[in-house]
Write a protein that holds these residues in place. Structure first.
Motif: not given
Length: 130
Positions: A112-118, A99-103, A91-97
């Motif tokens: 999984a690890v994402l970049d919160d952009t801030v 990730f530095t670690q896939a599931p 869902r998040l990948l489809a929204m352009g988020v």
């Protein structure tokens, strides 16, 4: 004793608020002007009276070296629980988020690890059978 607030240091409160609401799905809880910054919190829609996340300005001089070091090492600052890591990742990948670690399944937990952009890496996690 219970946790009522937790802080996440952010480079830009407006960008953080947009990301945490529009991408992660949190709800706004408080937005109080405090000089050049705001007392800005979000809360989970699953627990609107629960723990609030303070989107804390990262101006303090100790924040940058701390965050630079943990981000460089790939360490997430905090973790949010989800029911299904793969579904949330998709869902998040489809929204352009980003990730530095896939599931990744690690015994009884999938993360999984994402970049919160801030300025932060954030982990999403689910326990098997939970």
């Amino acid at each position: 004793m219970k946790i009522t607030l937790l802080s996440i240091f952010v480079d830009n409160q407006d960008a953080a608020l947009a990301f945490y609401i529009e991408k992660l799905g949190f709800l706004p809880a408080a937005d109080v002007p405090m000089g050049e910054h705001r007392w800005l919190t979000v809360v989970s829609p699953e627990a609107p009276d629960g723990t609030q996340i303070v989107l804390e300005p990262s101006d303090h001089p100790a924040v940058k070296p701390f965050r630079d070091a943990i981000v460089a090492d790939g360490i997430p600052f905090t973790s949010f629980g989800v029911t299904d890591v793969q579904a949330e990742y998709d869902r998040l990948l489809a929204m352009g988020v980003t990730f530095t670690q896939a599931p990744l399944v690690q015994g009884p937990v999938t993360t999984a690890v994402l970049d919160d952009t801030v300025g932060n890496l954030i982990q999403i996690a689910a326990m098997a059978g939970a």
